[in-house]
Each structure stands twice: as structure tokens, then as C-alpha cells.
Design a protein around this motif. Structure first.
Motif, mmCIF file in Angstrom:
data_model
loop_
_atom_site.group_PDB
_atom_site.id
_atom_site.type_symbol
_atom_site.label_atom_id
_atom_site.label_comp_id
_atom_site.label_asym_id
_atom_site.label_seq_id
_atom_site.Cartn_x
_atom_site.Cartn_y
_atom_site.Cartn_z
ATOM 1 N N TYR A 169 -2.795 -4.356 1.724
ATOM 2 C CA TYR A 169 -3.022 -2.941 0.168
ATOM 3 C C TYR A 169 -1.223 -3.063 -0.195
ATOM 4 N N ILE A 170 -0.757 -3.638 1.028
ATOM 5 C CA ILE A 170 1.218 -3.222 0.950
ATOM 6 C C ILE A 170 1.306 -4.665 -0.077
ATOM 7 N N ARG A 171 0.785 -5.904 0.064
ATOM 8 C CA ARG A 171 0.531 -6.847 -0.958
ATOM 9 C C ARG A 171 1.247 -6.518 -2.883
ATOM 10 N N ASP A 172 -0.285 -5.450 -2.820
ATOM 11 C CA ASP A 172 -0.501 -4.976 -4.089
ATOM 12 C C ASP A 172 -1.579 -4.105 -3.838
ATOM 13 N N PRO A 173 -0.580 -2.781 -3.736
ATOM 14 C CA PRO A 173 -1.046 -1.911 -3.732
ATOM 15 C C PRO A 173 -1.972 -0.900 -4.729
ATOM 16 N N LYS A 174 -1.971 -1.413 -6.376
ATOM 17 C CA LYS A 174 -2.707 -0.779 -7.469
ATOM 18 C C LYS A 174 -4.017 -1.871 -7.096
#
Length: 127
Positions: A86-91
Motif C-alpha cells: 500500500y505505502i509503495r503505491d496507495p492508489k
């Protein structure tokens, strides 16, 4: 003999690049998260929810915070692997999330951030 030396050199280089999780370094990484999130005993939800006890918590579950439907309905329970994704690419992980962060791509900074976050239980007390 050259092969042994070559392997030893490679192992030394790799060991230097891969360091353990560092909560103190993670606190510095969390500095960019502070624009939206709080953590600790006196933390309150702001632009984003409180992050106390986030690892192990069900997504969309902080009382009083107005989550996106995408987050509430994601079915996620934040374990380390899911949080890292998630924190790498939330969207990409939660399409429709209202989190406007572009993502943390640096693996070591992510390791350190996880170590920092893991220190806090659901009440914001350090373990």
C-alpha cells in the motif's frame, strides 16, 4: 581462489546495502507522514487517521475518521506485506482511496517506517 575472493567481495557489498529495520530512522521517514497522520498517546485523526496499532488493524476502522468507501470496503487487515504494498503505491493497492500520497518506493525507508510504526500499540503506547 579468485572465485572465493569475488564471492566474499559480493557478500560484503550486499551486507552493506541490506541493513536491518531501524525505528529511529523510521521516525525520520514518518516526518513526511506527519502532514496527515499522527501517532502516539495523544494522537488524533487529522487529514488522515491515527496510525496507532496500524499493523494488525482492519482498514477503515479508526472510530470517528471519515474513510473512503474504497478503504472501508477493501477487506484489508494491515499486516507488514499489505502495508508495504500500500505505502509503495496507495492508489494501486486501494483504487478510490482518498490518500493523496504518491508512494514510498525506497525499500529501506519502508523497512524503517514499519519498524517505527510497530513500536506503537492501539493506544499509542510504545511497546
Amino acid at each position: 581462489m579468485r572465485a572465493v575472493i569475488f564471492v566474499a567481495v559480493l557478500a560484503t557489498i550486499a551486507a552493506g546495502k541490506a541493513r536491518a529495520q531501524d525505528a529511529a530512522a523510521g521516525e525520520k521517514v514518518f516526518g513526511m507522514c506527519k502532514a496527515c497522520h499522527q501517532i502516539g498517546e495523544n494522537a488524533k485523526s487529522a487529514v488522515g487517521p491515527v496510525l496507532n496499532g496500524v499493523i494488525g488493524r482492519k482498514a477503515g476502522s479508526v472510530a470517528g475518521y471519515s474513510y473512503s468507501d474504497a478503504n472501508k470496503d477493501s477487506g484489508i487487515t494491515w499486516d507488514e506485506a499489505t502495508f508495504r504494498e500500500y505505502i509503495r503505491d496507495p492508489k494501486a493497492k486501494v483504487p478510490g482511496t482518498k490518500m493523496i500520497y504518491a508512494g514510498l518506493k525506497d525499500e529501506q525507508k519502508t523497512n524503517d517506517l514499519v519498524a517505527f510504526l510497530r513500536q506503537f500499540d492501539a493506544d499509542g503506547k510504545k511497546r
